[in-house]
Design a protein around this motif. Structure first.
Motif, PDB file in Angstrom:
ATOM      1  N   TRP A 284      -7.036  -0.486  -4.173  1.00 46.67           N
ATOM      2  CA  TRP A 284      -7.540  -1.714  -3.737  1.00 46.67           C
ATOM      3  C   TRP A 284      -7.299  -2.853  -4.332  1.00 46.67           C
ATOM      4  CZ3 TRP A 284     -10.158  -2.991   0.336  1.00 46.67           C
ATOM      5  CH2 TRP A 284     -11.249  -3.987   0.454  1.00 46.67           C
ATOM      6  N   GLN A 285      -6.719  -2.929  -5.373  1.00 42.61           N
ATOM      7  CA  GLN A 285      -6.206  -3.993  -6.039  1.00 42.61           C
ATOM      8  C   GLN A 285      -4.802  -4.489  -5.700  1.00 42.61           C
ATOM      9  OE1 GLN A 285      -8.190  -5.224  -8.628  1.00 42.61           O
ATOM     10  NE2 GLN A 285      -9.353  -3.339  -7.934  1.00 42.61           N
ATOM     11  N   TRP A 286      -4.174  -3.792  -4.842  1.00 41.79           N
ATOM     12  CA  TRP A 286      -2.750  -4.249  -4.056  1.00 41.79           C
ATOM     13  C   TRP A 286      -3.002  -5.304  -3.334  1.00 41.79           C
ATOM     14  CZ3 TRP A 286       0.099   0.972  -2.222  1.00 41.79           C
ATOM     15  CH2 TRP A 286       0.515   1.751  -3.212  1.00 41.79           C
ATOM     16  N   ASP A 287      -2.120  -6.370  -3.645  1.00 46.82           N
ATOM     17  CA  ASP A 287      -2.002  -7.343  -2.682  1.00 46.82           C
ATOM     18  C   ASP A 287      -1.048  -7.053  -1.524  1.00 46.82           C
ATOM     19  OD1 ASP A 287       0.705  -7.625  -3.730  1.00 46.82           O
ATOM     20  OD2 ASP A 287      -0.046  -9.554  -4.645  1.00 46.82           O
ATOM     21  N   ARG A 307      -5.113  -2.447   7.927  1.00 47.39           N
ATOM     22  CA  ARG A 307      -5.677  -1.132   8.069  1.00 47.39           C
ATOM     23  C   ARG A 307      -5.552  -0.557   6.813  1.00 47.39           C
ATOM     24  NH1 ARG A 307      -2.680   1.233  13.279  1.00 47.39           N
ATOM     25  NH2 ARG A 307      -0.998  -0.638  13.079  1.00 47.39           N
ATOM     26  N   TRP A 308      -4.717  -0.505   5.773  1.00 47.11           N
ATOM     27  CA  TRP A 308      -4.687   0.150   4.540  1.00 47.11           C
ATOM     28  C   TRP A 308      -5.967  -0.394   3.790  1.00 47.11           C
ATOM     29  CZ3 TRP A 308      -2.228   3.719   1.608  1.00 47.11           C
ATOM     30  CH2 TRP A 308      -2.449   3.399   0.081  1.00 47.11           C
ATOM     31  N   GLN A 309      -6.399  -1.956   3.857  1.00 48.56           N
ATOM     32  CA  GLN A 309      -7.466  -2.434   3.177  1.00 48.56           C
ATOM     33  C   GLN A 309      -8.688  -1.831   3.835  1.00 48.56           C
ATOM     34  OE1 GLN A 309      -7.003  -6.564   2.797  1.00 48.56           O
ATOM     35  NE2 GLN A 309      -7.207  -6.137   0.528  1.00 48.56           N
ATOM     36  N   ARG A 310      -8.734  -1.801   5.250  1.00 51.30           N
ATOM     37  CA  ARG A 310      -9.911  -1.164   6.021  1.00 51.30           C
ATOM     38  C   ARG A 310     -10.172   0.203   5.566  1.00 51.30           C
ATOM     39  NH1 ARG A 310      -8.570   0.552  11.785  1.00 51.30           N
ATOM     40  NH2 ARG A 310      -7.534   2.085  10.495  1.00 51.30           N
ATOM     41  N   ASN A 311      -9.214   0.864   5.713  1.00 45.14           N
ATOM     42  CA  ASN A 311      -9.511   2.563   5.178  1.00 45.14           C
ATOM     43  C   ASN A 311      -9.964   2.522   3.856  1.00 45.14           C
ATOM     44  OD1 ASN A 311      -8.340   2.762   7.544  1.00 45.14           O
ATOM     45  ND2 ASN A 311      -6.461   3.747   6.990  1.00 45.14           N
ATOM     46  N   ILE A 312      -9.432   1.936   2.875  1.00 47.42           N
ATOM     47  CA  ILE A 312      -9.878   2.115   1.144  1.00 47.42           C
ATOM     48  C   ILE A 312     -11.386   1.456   1.092  1.00 47.42           C
ATOM     49  CG2 ILE A 312      -9.263   1.438  -1.157  1.00 47.42           C
ATOM     50  CD1 ILE A 312      -6.428   1.203  -0.163  1.00 47.42           C
ATOM     51  N   GLN A 332     -12.839  -9.095  -2.980  1.00 49.92           N
ATOM     52  CA  GLN A 332     -12.264  -9.130  -2.023  1.00 49.92           C
ATOM     53  C   GLN A 332     -12.928  -9.820  -0.664  1.00 49.92           C
ATOM     54  OE1 GLN A 332      -8.954  -8.458  -2.228  1.00 49.92           O
ATOM     55  NE2 GLN A 332      -8.594  -6.912  -3.570  1.00 49.92           N
ATOM     56  N   LEU A 333     -13.860 -10.150  -0.705  1.00 47.94           N
ATOM     57  CA  LEU A 333     -14.517 -10.919   0.467  1.00 47.94           C
ATOM     58  C   LEU A 333     -14.012 -12.101   0.792  1.00 47.94           C
ATOM     59  CD1 LEU A 333     -18.255  -9.824   0.333  1.00 47.94           C
ATOM     60  CD2 LEU A 333     -16.661  -9.499   2.182  1.00 47.94           C
ATOM     61  N   THR A 334     -13.853 -13.069   0.202  1.00 42.72           N
ATOM     62  CA  THR A 334     -13.434 -14.354   0.391  1.00 42.72           C
ATOM     63  C   THR A 334     -11.689 -14.151   1.275  1.00 42.72           C
ATOM     64  OG1 THR A 334     -14.537 -15.459  -1.409  1.00 42.72           O
ATOM     65  CG2 THR A 334     -12.656 -16.565  -0.353  1.00 42.72           C
ATOM     66  N   ALA A 335     -10.899 -13.545   0.650  1.00 44.62           N
ATOM     67  CA  ALA A 335      -9.724 -13.405   1.291  1.00 44.62           C
ATOM     68  C   ALA A 335      -9.548 -12.500   2.381  1.00 44.62           C
ATOM     69  CB  ALA A 335      -8.613 -13.071   0.245  1.00 44.62           C
TER      70      ALA A 335
END
Length: 379
Positions: A284-287, A307-312, A332-335
């Motif tokens: 989850w920390q990955w940009d 989609r990577w972030q969505r899944n995590i 992570q909400l803001t970005a």
């Protein structure tokens, strides 16, 4: 110049030997008559079971007509390449709900280019072995090809009730590839369906995506939801996804035939440390730059960072309650894009519900202890 029957038989034997040298664990040859598959394909499309995979319908019935895709094709050479990595750790990754589960086919290097290059080499060996020009074209998930029916016709296995090809000596942990060719090579015979009355894959599917034997509704399939689906994952399936962030292996894990599966001998298919057994919060920390770097050469990269972030986010919502998870999600909400934000908010709500349930349960247990201490011994 046409080849005699004896020459074609001899050539087929050579092809089988060359395929083994190139790293394929199985090879079979079929004719190109897939007429019996057309009604099945059309019925599946009519039911909208392909979801957003428009490419399944875009070419009409060409998918079942190899000679329309590559004019002059007389045979299809189907090959199998085993991909099961060493130390697969299925149960460990699935049972540790804070660990990311990635389908084992995607743990190593992307197989498409590797297999296509080797199929091309196989075609060139065939062309060099005969005295006239041979037309061939390799495919690995790269065109409208019904690879599983072709593999079944070629005797590489039978179609399991989960629609994957099963081989009695290798289970289903393998990739398929095809070489269309304009030679009338001897064909192989299909093998007997050996699933019998077993319905393990149907009953154990988390989302009940196998709606009937040999029929998968992609709209319900976790592999589709985490890989192919572009938009939001339907709420009804989010909690069922668990910690699976890329694909799903459940229908293969419960299949009795997979106890006979062979481990892959390909270095490229072994697990990469970047994604092997990683904590959900670590990923989850990955940009986006980190995602692109760590998934270079991997099939995972095709879903993109969003989609990577969505899944995590969904997997974190399904994880056991922890204050760090809520904090990291909110951070992570803001970005986040609107798509990812929707799944973050859902995940935060799930975590909060677990916190409330834990608090309530603790209060209940405390109340019970207080009551028990105040009761007479003979109560």
């Amino acid at each position: 110049m046409s080849l005699t029957s004896e020459q074609l038989i001899s050539l087929k034997q050579q092809i089988t030997s060359w395929a083994a040298e190139l790293g394929f664990q199985g090879l079979g040859i079929s004719d190109i008559d897939l007429a019996s598959e057309e009604p099945k394909l059309q019925a599946w499309l009519d039911q909208k079971y392909h979801g957003q995979m428009d490419y399944m319908a875009n070419h009409g019935m060409m998918r079942a007509r190899p000679a329309e895709l590559v004019p002059g094709t007389q045979r299809v050479i189907s090959v199998r390449m085993d991909y099961l990595p060493e130390d697969a750790n299925f149960s460990q990754d699935l049972s540790h709900k804070t660990t990311a589960y990635i389908s084992r086919y995607a743990m190593g290097r992307d197989y498409h280019k590797l297999m296509r290059n080797r199929l091309k080499k196989l075609g060139q060996k065939i062309s060099d072995a005969v005295e006239h020009s041979v037309q061939f074209r390799p495919f690995v998930d790269s065109a409208p090809v019904l690879e599983r029916p072709l593999a079944q016709k070629a005797g590489l296995g039978w179609e399991g009730k989960h629609t994957l090809i099963l081989n009695e000596n290798a289970g289903s942990w393998f990739f398929l590839g095809e070489l269309f060719i304009d030679l009338p090579l001897p064909i192989d015979e299909p093998v007997e369906d050996k699933c019998g009355s077993c319905v393990a894959c149907i009953t154990m599917c988390p989302t009940q995506a196998i709606v009937a034997p040999h029929t998968v509704d992609a709209n319900r399939c976790i592999s589709y939801l985490t890989i192919e689906l572009n938009g939001a994952i339907p709420i009804e399936f989010r909690s069922l996804i668990g910690n699976r962030i890329y694909g799903c292996d459940d229908c293969q894990l419960v299949c009795p035939w997979n106890r006979y599966a062979e481990l892959s001998c390909e270095d490229d298919f072994q697990k990469r440390k970047q994604v092997d057994g990683q904590a959900l919060l670590a990923l989850w920390q990955w940009d986006e730059a980190t995602f692109l770097k760590q998934t270079e050469g991997s099939a995972i990269r095709r879903i993109g960072f969003e989609r990577w972030q969505r899944n995590i986010a969904v997997a974190l919502g399904n994880a056991p309650y922890h204050t760090d998870i809520i904090q990291q999600l909110k951070r992570q909400l803001t970005a986040a894009s609107d798509l990812v934000k929707e799944h973050i908010l859902w995940a935060v709500e799930q975590q909060q519900n677990k916190k409330d349930a834990t608090t309530s349960d603790s209060k209940n247990k405390r109340l019970i202890r207080i009551i028990e201490k105040g009761l007479p011994r003979d109560a």
